[in-house]
Design a protein around this motif. Structure first.
Motif, PDB file in Angstrom:
ATOM      1  N   GLU A   1       1.022  -0.807  -0.207  1.00  0.00           N
ATOM      2  CA  GLU A   1       0.112  -0.222  -0.044  1.00  0.00           C
ATOM      3  C   GLU A   1       0.625   1.414   0.180  1.00  0.00           C
ATOM      4  N   ALA A   2       2.205   1.175   0.323  1.00  0.00           N
ATOM      5  CA  ALA A   2       2.974   2.254   0.897  1.00  0.00           C
ATOM      6  C   ALA A   2       3.795   2.710  -0.927  1.00  0.00           C
TER       7      ALA A   2
ATOM      8  N   THR B   1       4.341   4.275   8.831  1.00  0.00           N
ATOM      9  CA  THR B   1       4.358   2.951   8.217  1.00  0.00           C
ATOM     10  C   THR B   1       5.734   2.503   9.234  1.00  0.00           C
ATOM     11  N   LEU B   2       6.502   2.833   8.561  1.00  0.00           N
ATOM     12  CA  LEU B   2       7.851   3.099   9.044  1.00  0.00           C
ATOM     13  C   LEU B   2       8.307   2.915  10.685  1.00  0.00           C
ATOM     14  N   THR B   3       7.650   3.260  11.349  1.00  0.00           N
ATOM     15  CA  THR B   3       7.854   3.124  13.023  1.00  0.00           C
ATOM     16  C   THR B   3       6.953   1.846  12.814  1.00  0.00           C
ATOM     17  N   ALA B   4       5.944   1.154  12.435  1.00  0.00           N
ATOM     18  CA  ALA B   4       5.549   0.398  12.682  1.00  0.00           C
ATOM     19  C   ALA B   4       6.561  -0.777  11.984  1.00  0.00           C
TER      20      ALA B   4
ATOM     21  N   SER C   1       5.995  -4.097  13.769  1.00  0.00           N
ATOM     22  CA  SER C   1       4.623  -4.626  13.513  1.00  0.00           C
ATOM     23  C   SER C   1       3.614  -4.071  12.865  1.00  0.00           C
ATOM     24  N   LEU C   2       4.751  -4.055  11.800  1.00  0.00           N
ATOM     25  CA  LEU C   2       4.323  -3.807  10.365  1.00  0.00           C
ATOM     26  C   LEU C   2       3.371  -5.089   9.812  1.00  0.00           C
TER      27      LEU C   2
ATOM     28  N   TRP D   1      16.376  -4.568   3.247  1.00  0.00           N
ATOM     29  CA  TRP D   1      16.153  -3.331   2.458  1.00  0.00           C
ATOM     30  C   TRP D   1      14.348  -2.160   2.035  1.00  0.00           C
ATOM     31  N   GLN D   2      13.606  -3.331   2.393  1.00  0.00           N
ATOM     32  CA  GLN D   2      12.506  -2.856   2.276  1.00  0.00           C
ATOM     33  C   GLN D   2      11.632  -1.546   3.072  1.00  0.00           C
ATOM     34  N   THR D   3      12.824  -1.693   4.611  1.00  0.00           N
ATOM     35  CA  THR D   3      12.991  -0.583   5.345  1.00  0.00           C
ATOM     36  C   THR D   3      13.046   0.963   5.152  1.00  0.00           C
ATOM     37  N   ALA D   4      14.857  -0.004   3.846  1.00  0.00           N
ATOM     38  CA  ALA D   4      15.560   1.132   3.732  1.00  0.00           C
ATOM     39  C   ALA D   4      14.986   1.897   2.398  1.00  0.00           C
TER      40      ALA D   4
END
Length: 340
Positions: A137-138, A189-192, A197-198, A206-209
């Motif tokens: 979704e992001a 979303t990044l915080t989750a 807890s995403l 790499w998804q977080t980056a």
């Protein structure tokens, strides 16, 4: 800390946040109106070399940190409306730096916009805490937002070329607010993701980056778009930025996070009425302030009696007329032969 002390601290931090954002907007507007500020190619490189620009970036960052801290100590229903005071604080600051007074029309426009913004914030908050966006979704939101920003920025550029300086500024201001609102949603979303807890499972590194890169891109893009918007003045673009930011966040919340307007159908009607009130304020701010200066064409060299005009080179017809005026003929002189 008891509830009363937390509320007082939240109010103080909200006022600090509004002041930081207002000072940053005034600094950006002064930088945009400076005659030495280039446009077109090389404008970004010249902008990044200006210390005033980095001061505005620092003030924006300070305002954002104070806003986050205020949300830690106070409820969203208190902190968000106080953030709307940015416009009220920026008007007298900008007038003071320009050595003029705020007009009555500008004050009326600011109050109309403030009332509409507070109404929108009051009815668009979530009725229950919503979940954060999934990674898919992001990415969809980021792609759709990029296309929308490109369309708005292109329309704003066309408005400027057609002479509508303020109309073009409002287009860029809308794009700036949307970019900042999407950056806020992606930050959630990044915080989750960092808290593991995403929705959809634990993200990879790499998804977080990728989320961090998207947030930085939209945040910086919103700042640069607002810088361009302030070339048409400060008050109306700043009002549009403050309106489109929570509106974009509300659209994401309602469409993807299961959030709803408060009071159900009446909340939709209240939001529509608040949007009309805010639009009235933007119109007043657009027409009530000083007209932004248009760039004048570069003048040629001047002499004691005025501009110097360079005559065109003399051709054969001009030489013939000169010869008749002198009463004779002009014979071309042969070039000297080189010595042998």
């Amino acid at each position: 800390m008891n509830a009363a002390a937390g509320t007082v601290l939240a109010v103080l931090l909200s006022l600090v946040s509004a002041a930081g954002y207002a000072l940053a907007a005034v600094a950006q507007a002064r930088l945009a109106a400076a005659p030495s500020t280039p446009s077109g190619r090389g404008a970004l490189r010249a902008l990044l070399a200006r210390g005033q620009w980095w001061s505005a970036v620092g003030l924006n960052a300070a305002g954002a940190l104070a806003h986050v801290a205020a949300l830690h100590y106070g409820p969203l229903t208190l902190v968000q409306p106080l953030g709307a005071l940015t416009l009220v604080a920026a008007l007298p600051l900008a007038a003071y730096t320009a050595r003029r007074r705020v007009t009555r029309t500008e004050w009326r426009g600011a109050l109309w916009t403030l009332a509409g913004l507070v109404g929108l914030v009051a009815v668009t908050g979530p009725a229950a805490p919503g979940e954060s966006l999934t990674l898919a979704e992001a990415l969809v939101v980021a792609g759709a937002t990029a296309l929308l920003i490109a369309a708005l920025a292109g329309g704003g550029r066309a408005g400027r070329e057609g002479g509508g300086v303020r109309a073009g500024g409002l287009g860029h201001a809308t794009a700036s607010g949307i970019a900042s609102g999407v950056a806020s949603a992606l930050t959630q979303t990044l915080t989750a993701a960092l808290a593991l807890s995403l929705p959809g499972g634990r993200p990879t590194w790499w998804q977080t980056a990728l989320l961090a890169v998207l947030i930085s891109t939209f945040a910086m893009g919103g700042l640069l778009l607002s810088q361009t918007a302030y070339r048409g003045g400060l008050a109306a673009p700043l009002a549009v930025v403050n309106l489109s930011n929570p509106a974009a966040a509300a659209v994401i919340g309602v469409a993807l996070l299961g959030e709803t307007f408060r009071a159900g159908a009446w909340g939709w009607l209240a939001a529509a009425a608040a949007a009309l009130v805010a639009a009235r304020g933007v119109v007043l701010l657009t027409t009530g302030g000083p007209t932004p200066p248009h760039p004048e064409p570069e003048a040629g060299p001047t002499g004691p009696a005025g501009p110097l005009t360079v005559p065109p080179p003399l051709g054969e017809p001009a030489l013939s007329n000169l010869a008749e005026a002198l009463g004779g003929t002009l014979t071309p002189v042969r070039e000297a032969e080189p010595a042998r």
